[in-house]
Motif scaffolding. Structure first.
Motif, PDB file in Angstrom:
ATOM      1  N   THR A  72       0.844  -1.192   0.000  1.00  0.00           N
ATOM      2  CA  THR A  72       0.000   0.000   0.000  1.00  0.00           C
ATOM      3  C   THR A  72       0.882   1.246   0.000  1.00  0.00           C
ATOM      4  N   TRP A  73       0.267   2.401  -0.332  1.00  0.00           N
ATOM      5  CA  TRP A  73       1.049   3.635  -0.367  1.00  0.00           C
ATOM      6  C   TRP A  73       1.504   4.036   1.031  1.00  0.00           C
ATOM      7  N   LYS A  74       0.704   3.676   2.049  1.00  0.00           N
ATOM      8  CA  LYS A  74       1.109   3.997   3.421  1.00  0.00           C
ATOM      9  C   LYS A  74       2.344   3.206   3.826  1.00  0.00           C
ATOM     10  N   GLY A  75       2.350   1.922   3.424  1.00  0.00           N
ATOM     11  CA  GLY A  75       3.512   1.105   3.726  1.00  0.00           C
ATOM     12  C   GLY A  75       4.748   1.598   3.006  1.00  0.00           C
ATOM     13  N   ARG A  76       4.590   2.005   1.744  1.00  0.00           N
ATOM     14  CA  ARG A  76       5.706   2.542   0.974  1.00  0.00           C
ATOM     15  C   ARG A  76       6.212   3.839   1.580  1.00  0.00           C
ATOM     16  N   LEU A  77       5.271   4.686   2.018  1.00  0.00           N
ATOM     17  CA  LEU A  77       5.653   5.957   2.636  1.00  0.00           C
ATOM     18  C   LEU A  77       6.424   5.716   3.923  1.00  0.00           C
ATOM     19  N   GLN A  78       6.024   4.720   4.690  1.00  0.00           N
ATOM     20  CA  GLN A  78       6.730   4.392   5.923  1.00  0.00           C
ATOM     21  C   GLN A  78       8.149   3.921   5.617  1.00  0.00           C
ATOM     22  N   GLN A  79       8.313   3.130   4.549  1.00  0.00           N
ATOM     23  CA  GLN A  79       9.640   2.669   4.157  1.00  0.00           C
ATOM     24  C   GLN A  79      10.535   3.846   3.775  1.00  0.00           C
ATOM     25  N   VAL A  80       9.971   4.785   3.022  1.00  0.00           N
ATOM     26  CA  VAL A  80      10.751   5.966   2.622  1.00  0.00           C
ATOM     27  C   VAL A  80      11.160   6.765   3.856  1.00  0.00           C
ATOM     28  N   PHE A  81      10.203   6.947   4.795  1.00  0.00           N
ATOM     29  CA  PHE A  81      10.507   7.711   6.015  1.00  0.00           C
ATOM     30  C   PHE A  81      11.582   7.013   6.849  1.00  0.00           C
ATOM     31  N   ASP A  82      11.472   5.702   7.002  1.00  0.00           N
ATOM     32  CA  ASP A  82      12.461   4.955   7.783  1.00  0.00           C
ATOM     33  C   ASP A  82      13.847   5.069   7.148  1.00  0.00           C
ATOM     34  N   GLU A  83      13.904   4.999   5.819  1.00  0.00           N
ATOM     35  CA  GLU A  83      15.192   5.118   5.126  1.00  0.00           C
ATOM     36  C   GLU A  83      15.745   6.533   5.288  1.00  0.00           C
ATOM     37  N   TYR A  84      14.865   7.521   5.228  1.00  0.00           N
ATOM     38  CA  TYR A  84      15.282   8.916   5.420  1.00  0.00           C
ATOM     39  C   TYR A  84      15.879   9.100   6.812  1.00  0.00           C
ATOM     40  N   GLN A  85      15.219   8.556   7.831  1.00  0.00           N
ATOM     41  CA  GLN A  85      15.727   8.666   9.195  1.00  0.00           C
ATOM     42  C   GLN A  85      17.057   7.931   9.349  1.00  0.00           C
ATOM     43  N   ARG A  86      17.179   6.784   8.679  1.00  0.00           N
ATOM     44  CA  ARG A  86      18.437   6.034   8.756  1.00  0.00           C
ATOM     45  C   ARG A  86      19.591   6.837   8.182  1.00  0.00           C
ATOM     46  N   ARG A  87      19.339   7.498   7.052  1.00  0.00           N
ATOM     47  CA  ARG A  87      20.395   8.288   6.404  1.00  0.00           C
ATOM     48  C   ARG A  87      20.755   9.517   7.232  1.00  0.00           C
ATOM     49  N   LEU A  88      19.772  10.089   7.924  1.00  0.00           N
ATOM     50  CA  LEU A  88      20.074  11.215   8.814  1.00  0.00           C
ATOM     51  C   LEU A  88      21.017  10.761   9.931  1.00  0.00           C
ATOM     52  N   ARG A  89      20.705   9.622  10.530  1.00  0.00           N
ATOM     53  CA  ARG A  89      21.554   9.102  11.600  1.00  0.00           C
ATOM     54  C   ARG A  89      22.941   8.759  11.078  1.00  0.00           C
ATOM     55  N   GLU A  90      22.981   8.186   9.896  1.00  0.00           N
ATOM     56  CA  GLU A  90      24.251   7.801   9.284  1.00  0.00           C
ATOM     57  C   GLU A  90      25.137   9.014   9.022  1.00  0.00           C
ATOM     58  N   ALA A  91      24.507  10.117   8.614  1.00  0.00           N
ATOM     59  CA  ALA A  91      25.253  11.347   8.332  1.00  0.00           C
ATOM     60  C   ALA A  91      25.447  12.192   9.586  1.00  0.00           C
ATOM     61  N   ASN A  92      24.850  11.750  10.712  1.00  0.00           N
ATOM     62  CA  ASN A  92      24.966  12.477  11.982  1.00  0.00           C
ATOM     63  C   ASN A  92      24.447  13.913  11.844  1.00  0.00           C
ATOM     64  N   VAL A  93      23.273  14.058  11.220  1.00  0.00           N
ATOM     65  CA  VAL A  93      22.678  15.382  11.030  1.00  0.00           C
ATOM     66  C   VAL A  93      21.213  15.356  11.468  1.00  0.00           C
ATOM     67  N   LEU A  94      20.650  16.544  11.653  1.00  0.00           N
ATOM     68  CA  LEU A  94      19.249  16.708  12.008  1.00  0.00           C
ATOM     69  C   LEU A  94      18.570  17.587  10.963  1.00  0.00           C
TER      70      LEU A  94
END
Length: 207
Positions: free
Chosen positions: A1-23
């Protein structure tokens, strides 16, 4: 579903923020609020500011409202400037009426200053605004008054309804030609300016 896809995108976005050590901006607000809710940190940070000023208060959300009040908690000297009649950011979480109510609940002795004089726009613009937002409909403010005039050239706004960007550009150009023809020798195309909300909107005019 689009909600599930959106959650995946958000989780990946948060992962990359943590990886780059940025907010991002939302993180700055949320983590900043968590810090300011800690009494020891709040007192230490708040005591550094003798005064706190918040402009465009009608565009603040609940987090920003609480953050501002915590920053001013030590000296309780805070100034907010806002206009309920130009609130356009509810779609991104702004809570203008709620925040003004919360402000006066926190600061019941706050002084209120009204400014009904507009120094930016000419009377044609202000008259249009007063018609669109009658006094007292959302607030108890009276009509605005323009403090500017531009000679005898008509300043009455025109409403243009266009189906496409190309139609909009053509309509504006025709309008400029008409105004220039009404003032032969006084106005030239170099005297006009077209203001855009965003640069990508210029493309249809340039083409």
């Amino acid at each position: 579903t689009w909600k599930g896809r959106l959650q995946q995108v958000f989780d990946e976005y948060q992962r990359r923020l943590r990886e780059a050590n940025v907010l991002d901006f939302a993180d700055l607000l949320q983590y900043g609020l968590r810090m300011m809710r800690l009494a020891e940190l709040r007192d230490r940070i708040s005591s550094r500011f003798q005064f706190v000023a918040v402009d465009e208060f009608q565009d603040t959300n609940e987090i920003q409202m609480e953050l501002a009040s915590l920053l001013a908690s030590c000296n309780r000297s805070i100034l907010v400037v806002g206009d309920l009649q130009q609130s356009i950011y509810r779609w991104r979480g702004a809570t203008p009426h709620e925040n003004f109510a919360a402000f006066f609940k926190i600061y019941p002795d706050a002084l209120i200053g009204h400014n009904y004089k507009n120094y930016r726009s000419v009377s044609g613009i202000i008259d249009c605004a007063n018609c669109l937002m009658p006094p007292g409909e959302l607030t108890n403010m009276p009509q605005l008054e323009s403090m500017r005039e531009l000679g005898k050239v008509s300043t009455r706004p025109s409403l243009i309804v266009a189906e496409t960007g190309e139609h909009e550009a053509l309509a504006h150009i025709k309008c400029l030609v008409k105004v220039a023809e009404q003032c032969p020798g006084r106005l030239h195309f170099g005297d006009f300016a077209i203001l855009f909300r965003a640069s990508f909107l210029m493309r249809s005019f340039e083409d």
